[in-house]
Design an enzyme around this catalytic site. Structure first.
Site, short mmCIF file in Angstrom:
data_model
loop_
_atom_site.label_atom_id
_atom_site.label_comp_id
_atom_site.label_asym_id
_atom_site.label_seq_id
_atom_site.Cartn_x
_atom_site.Cartn_y
_atom_site.Cartn_z
N LYS A 59 35.69 37.25 -33.22
CA LYS A 59 35.95 38.62 -33.69
C LYS A 59 35.05 39.65 -33.00
O LYS A 59 35.39 40.83 -32.92
CB LYS A 59 35.80 38.72 -35.22
CG LYS A 59 36.68 37.73 -36.00
CD LYS A 59 38.11 37.74 -35.54
CE LYS A 59 39.06 36.78 -36.24
NZ LYS A 59 38.66 35.38 -36.34
N TYR B 22 45.71 26.47 -45.34
CA TYR B 22 44.53 27.18 -44.83
C TYR B 22 43.26 26.74 -45.56
O TYR B 22 43.19 26.75 -46.79
CB TYR B 22 44.72 28.70 -45.02
CG TYR B 22 43.51 29.49 -44.56
CD1 TYR B 22 43.34 29.83 -43.22
CD2 TYR B 22 42.53 29.88 -45.47
CE1 TYR B 22 42.23 30.53 -42.80
CE2 TYR B 22 41.41 30.58 -45.06
CZ TYR B 22 41.26 30.90 -43.72
OH TYR B 22 40.16 31.59 -43.31
N TYR C 281 38.58 26.53 -38.75
CA TYR C 281 39.30 26.89 -37.53
C TYR C 281 39.05 25.90 -36.39
O TYR C 281 39.95 25.20 -35.95
CB TYR C 281 38.90 28.29 -37.07
CG TYR C 281 39.33 29.39 -38.01
CD1 TYR C 281 40.60 29.97 -37.89
CD2 TYR C 281 38.49 29.86 -39.01
CE1 TYR C 281 41.01 30.98 -38.74
CE2 TYR C 281 38.90 30.88 -39.87
CZ TYR C 281 40.15 31.43 -39.73
OH TYR C 281 40.55 32.43 -40.57
C1 LIG Z 1 39.64 34.33 -36.85
C2 LIG Z 1 39.28 33.03 -36.26
C3 LIG Z 1 40.19 32.32 -35.44
C4 LIG Z 1 41.59 32.78 -35.21
O1 LIG Z 1 41.69 33.88 -34.38
P1 LIG Z 1 42.94 34.85 -34.48
O2 LIG Z 1 42.74 35.85 -33.44
O3 LIG Z 1 42.93 35.40 -35.87
O4 LIG Z 1 44.19 34.04 -34.27
C5 LIG Z 1 39.75 31.15 -34.85
N1 LIG Z 1 38.52 30.67 -35.09
C6 LIG Z 1 37.64 31.30 -35.87
C7 LIG Z 1 36.31 30.69 -36.09
C8 LIG Z 1 37.99 32.51 -36.49
O5 LIG Z 1 37.10 33.13 -37.29
#
Ligand SMILES: *Cc1c(COP(=O)(O)O)cnc(C)c1O
Length: 335
Positions: free
Chosen positions: A47, A266, A292
């Site tokens: 991010k 999720y 993730y």
């Molecule tokens: C938000 C996030 C993702 C996914 O990214 P997007 O751009 O929302 O698809 C992947 N890994 C982590 C650790 C995240 O925080």
């Protein structure tokens, strides 16, 4: 291209490392990792790259408050709260999940950065609550800027278009690569990463086209269907391309997404994520997160075992961060 507002607070370029012990264990292709868990802002993560563009846009529009939403353990919200603090903006976060009396991990950090947290139990209420929060901030004269879920607007996606440019540059100058052999050798055949709100994916697909990356870009879905990702990511990439000067029309068929590994839902930790987190830790001393990168790596490992990649290919696993969630009450004793 120079006129796109952007702040520079990420630690870039992020390093690329090799994972030889994991490769050997899986008897698979060469595996590299791009360390976007080291982007520098508040424990880093993907991010940060998006926020360089989003916060610049907010400030340019005269915003005084960043408003965003996500799950209680959202990495995106933690990084948004940190960016707000850094630029003297207020931050309001609408988070869904079960609030405990002892906030942990990302939620604890949100509060440390001074964000106002509005917690709601039901995810279905989130859109409405986010809109209400935004409208109220307008009425109260707080000049809000809405940072979309996951920072995944066309503006946010630009962060990953330029990340692709960064990777291409690194591939041209192999000394960047801190590997055992200290040379890049073959080019990268595959980029593999976790995809959810689609901004990272869209940026990489756009960057692939604009900067001429020859390999394939494969998103492992964290929580969305393949169909949704293909259509959403192609649309987002097309819209983001306009900001680079000229619209490029992306078709959903050009977007590769694999939704085979998200059936548990999720944030639900299964044996597959647990194995991936453990293998990366025990063989490479590298931390993944439970939501993730754990899931994306589990998908990559399964695909390697199935022989999906050729043995002489090189995979670059794009680490998107998220490790603070390892310390969340929900996961801490289950990894
Ligand atoms: C938000 C996030 C993702 C996914 O990214 P997007 O751009 O929302 O698809 C992947 N890994 C982590 C650790 C995240 O925080």
């Amino acid at each position: 291209m120079n006129t796109i507002p952007r702040l520079h607070f990420a630690h870039l370029p992020t390093p690329i490392e090799e994972l030889p012990r994991l490769s050997d264990l899986l008897a698979g292709p060469r595996i590299l990792v791009k360390r976007d868990d080291q982007t520098g802002l508040a424990f880093g993560g993907n991010k940060t790259r998006k926020l360089e563009f989003l916060v610049a846009e907010a400030i340019e529009q005269g915003a005084k408050t960043l408003i965003s939403g996500g799950a209680l353990q959202s990495n995106h919200c933690r990084q948004t709260a940190a960016a707000a603090a850094k630029y003297g903006l207020d931050c309001v976060l609408v988070l869904n999940g079960e609030m405990s009396d002892k906030p942990s991990a990302n939620l604890l950090l949100d509060q440390l950065f001074g964000a106002e947290v509005i917690a709601i139990p039901d995810r279905k209420e989130r859109d409405r609550m986010l809109q209400e929060t935004f409208d109220k901030a307008v009425t109260d004269g707080r000049k809000p800027y809405l940072v979309p879920y996951g920072g995944s607007s066309p503006t946010g996606a630009l962060g990953y278009a330029f990340a692709m440019e960064e990777l291409m540059e690194q591939m041209r100058t192999p000394s960047f690569l801190k590997t055992r052999s200290s040379e890049l050798g073959g080019l990268v055949d595959w980029i593999v990463f976790g995809t959810s709100s689609g901004g990272t994916h869209a940026g990489l697909v756009l960057g692939q086209r604009v900067f001429g990356f020859k390999g394939k870009v494969l998103g492992i879905s964290i929580d969305e269907s393949e169909e949704w990702l293909k259509s959403h990511v192609s649309k987002l990439a097309s819209e983001a391309s306009e900001r680079l000067g000229e619209r490029i029309e992306f078709e959903s068929a050009e977007v590769s997404a694999n939704a085979d590994y998200c059936k548990a839902g999720y944030g639900v930790l299964t044996e597959a994520e647990r194995e991936a987190v453990n293998l990366f830790a025990k063989y490479e001393g590298l931390l993944l997160d439970p939501v993730y990168t754990g899931r994306a790596a589990a998908g990559m490992i399964d695909l390697i075992r199935k022989g999906f990649f050729k043995k002489d290919e090189t995979i670059l696993f794009w680490h998107t961060g998220g490790q603070p969630a390892l310390f969340a009450e929900k996961y801490a004793n289950k990894i």
